[in-house]
Scaffold this motif. Sequence first.
Motif: not given
Length: 216
Positions: A189-205
Amino acid sequence: MGVLVLFLLSGLAALVLEVVFVRQLTWLLGSGPEPGAVVLAAYMGGLAIGALLFGRAADRVRRPLRLYGVLEVAAGVSGAGLAWLLGSGRDLLVEPLRGLGDGAAARAVEAALAFALLLVPTFLMGGSLPALGRWAVRRRGRLLAPLGVLYAVNTLGGALGVLLAGFVLIERVGVAGSAYLAGTLDVAVGGGALLLARAAAPPEPARVAAPAAPLE
């Protein structure tokens, strides 16, 4: 939908571990109501402390979903490690406790030790729920799901965890095996959340090019 699944599975894993710890602590605290009382107190205390401390942190961190993933991985590892310590590794605890005797003071020390050990994974579990809730309730200014729904799903997962542990897992894979499965689920579950967090990371300005120097 993915957030609800994470809440469901984390609740399931947490309650499987709770059932396991009650079973394992009988060698230390006896077969009466003491193991259940100590585990319940540690779970409530750990959840409260973790929610208080990490709940505040979740309001400040840039990626609360990433914080949730880290906490879930840590909770899974510490929960499985504690199950090993209370099971196969109990000799590490038995030897120091032998000199205490059998009096009321010895029982109090044993209960305090069990409580302190249980605080580690439960503290991490308590911090994971506010972190995920902080991310899920507000995502880019849009309400994804009422907080009550998220916690209801987590509670449902806990109920499923109790049923699975009591009627399926312990009978099929044993007490320690149930704990290791629950710990592995927490890590997943934690690994899945980390992947989701990485995919949902806000784009660099986007970098704005410096204005060209005016022509002479």
